[in-house]
Write a protein that holds these residues in place. Structure first.
Motif, mmCIF file in Angstrom:
data_model
loop_
_atom_site.group_PDB
_atom_site.id
_atom_site.type_symbol
_atom_site.label_atom_id
_atom_site.label_comp_id
_atom_site.label_asym_id
_atom_site.label_seq_id
_atom_site.Cartn_x
_atom_site.Cartn_y
_atom_site.Cartn_z
ATOM 1 N N CYS A 152 0.796 -1.227 0.000
ATOM 2 C CA CYS A 152 0.000 0.000 0.000
ATOM 3 C C CYS A 152 0.830 1.280 0.000
ATOM 4 O O CYS A 152 0.284 2.364 0.196
ATOM 5 C CB CYS A 152 -0.935 0.008 1.217
ATOM 6 S SG CYS A 152 -2.091 -1.368 1.267
ATOM 7 N N ASP A 176 -4.044 4.037 -4.343
ATOM 8 C CA ASP A 176 -5.170 4.566 -3.568
ATOM 9 C C ASP A 176 -5.459 3.794 -2.280
ATOM 10 O O ASP A 176 -6.142 4.301 -1.399
ATOM 11 C CB ASP A 176 -6.439 4.578 -4.430
ATOM 12 C CG ASP A 176 -6.310 5.513 -5.626
ATOM 13 O OD1 ASP A 176 -5.589 6.517 -5.509
ATOM 14 O OD2 ASP A 176 -6.935 5.230 -6.663
ATOM 15 N N LYS A 177 -4.970 2.571 -2.176
ATOM 16 C CA LYS A 177 -5.296 1.760 -1.018
ATOM 17 C C LYS A 177 -4.608 2.301 0.233
ATOM 18 O O LYS A 177 -3.419 2.607 0.219
ATOM 19 C CB LYS A 177 -4.881 0.306 -1.254
ATOM 20 C CG LYS A 177 -5.397 -0.650 -0.186
ATOM 21 C CD LYS A 177 -5.092 -2.099 -0.539
ATOM 22 C CE LYS A 177 -5.634 -3.036 0.544
ATOM 23 N NZ LYS A 177 -5.331 -4.455 0.242
#
Length: 338
Positions: free
Chosen positions: A166, A170-171
């Motif tokens: 991540c 976007d995560k």
């Protein structure tokens, strides 16, 4: 009997760290269970596994932004990684988060980066378009899970693995330490890439927008200090790792300036069109002749498919080794550079 050093450290974490931190004693564990170390916490153990990996050592000969720069002072993928690690630890310390976890994520976040920087990543993504594409964060996790140690992987903790995956995109990471690395990565690359661009003559000091200088400072040190302090102050007792609104606006301006004038600048990137040709030829060669892949990648081809095995092999190459392989496969020996 004297208490084990690991248990002492875990107890200290309970007293020293914020309740928002990730405690090593509460880790969600590893992909495969194994006995705990007597001395090191699980996150400290992750750090050692990453730093002693072959993939980590190869980062020293992988491009950050500038391909084959003349001079010893330009950043490589390894020096970028080390800068991200230091910034991450500073922010984590300022927020009383777990420095060891932040360091582990930072040291591993770019393990999956290709030779020739983002040009190499773009090339492999195009070549693998029918097989799920290629993203360096996903490849970094793949290396940690199933490429390193002859296919056994490093067996890192869940928290480190989540932060690796991540750190871009976007995560949102599940830990604040993962979010620290996500921000530290951006702080590191815009500042050191500007520094390298000035050194390379791609930019001049007078090109830097006045609003960036006024808000963050005129030197690399000043800009780093301003951004790091702002993140610490704004994120204290916050559920997110963020800049203040005013600095966030300036930072976005900074990144836009770098994309327009450096990352997409033809003078800085003029050689990148050749990268696709080199990696495409190597990729196609091994897809046609898989028996010439190293043994460990032939095993990967059996379990995960040929194209993924070939991309594992290519993405692990240093810049110079990729050129060497290309010469070996396609350039007559008498013409090769000695």
């Amino acid at each position: 009997m004297t208490k084990e050093p690991r248990l002492i450290r875990e107890t200290l974490e309970e007293h020293m760290l914020s309740q928002r931190a990730s405690f090593s004693s509460r880790s969600k564990g590893r992909l495969r269970d194994e006995p705990e170390c007597v001395v090191r916490t699980c996150f400290q153990r992750d750090i050692d596994r990453i730093m002693h990996s072959k993939t980590f050592r190869r980062l020293k000969d992988k491009t950050q932004v500038f391909l084959s720069p003349e001079g010893d002072h330009y950043r490589t993928r390894l020096t970028h990684t080390l800068e991200v690690s230091r910034i991450s630890r500073t922010i984590a310390r300022g927020l009383r988060l777990n420095e060891d976890l932040a360091e582990a994520i930072a040291l591993a976040h770019d393990l999956g980066h290709t030779p020739f920087g983002h040009a190499g990543e773009y090339a492999l993504d195009k070549l693998l378009v029918d097989d799920g594409g290629f993203k360096h964060n996903e490849q970094s996790l793949r290396i940690a899970d199933c490429v390193e140690r002859g296919g056994k992987g490093l067996n890192l903790t869940f928290e480190t693995r989540d932060g690796i995956l991540c750190h871009t995109g976007d995560k949102i990471p599940e830990t604040l330490e993962g979010s620290v690395v996500k921000v530290a990565d951006r702080i590191a690359y815009v500042n050191h890439d500007l520094d390298d661009a000035l050194r390379a003559g791609v930019l001049r000091e007078t090109d830097v927008p006045e609003e960036i200088i006024c808000a963050l400072g005129a030197t690399n040190d000043q800009r780093l200090n301003a951004l790091i302090l702002d993140v610490i102050q704004e994120s204290d007792e916050n559920d997110e790792i963020v800049f203040s609104p005013s600095i966030a606006f300036v930072f976005d301006t900074f990144r836009e300036f770098m994309y327009k004038n450096v990352y997409l600048n033809m003078k800085a990137k003029s050689e990148e069109r050749k990268v696709f040709g080199i990696l495409k030829e190597i990729f196609n060669y091994y897809c046609e002749k898989p028996d010439e892949l190293p043994d460990e990648y032939q095993r990967t081809a059996t379990s995960d498919g040929l194209t993924r095995a070939v991309s594992d092999y290519i993405s692990g190459m240093t810049d110079n080794y990729a050129v060497h392989v290309y010469e070996k496969l396609f350039i007559p020996e008498t013409w090769q550079v000695r």
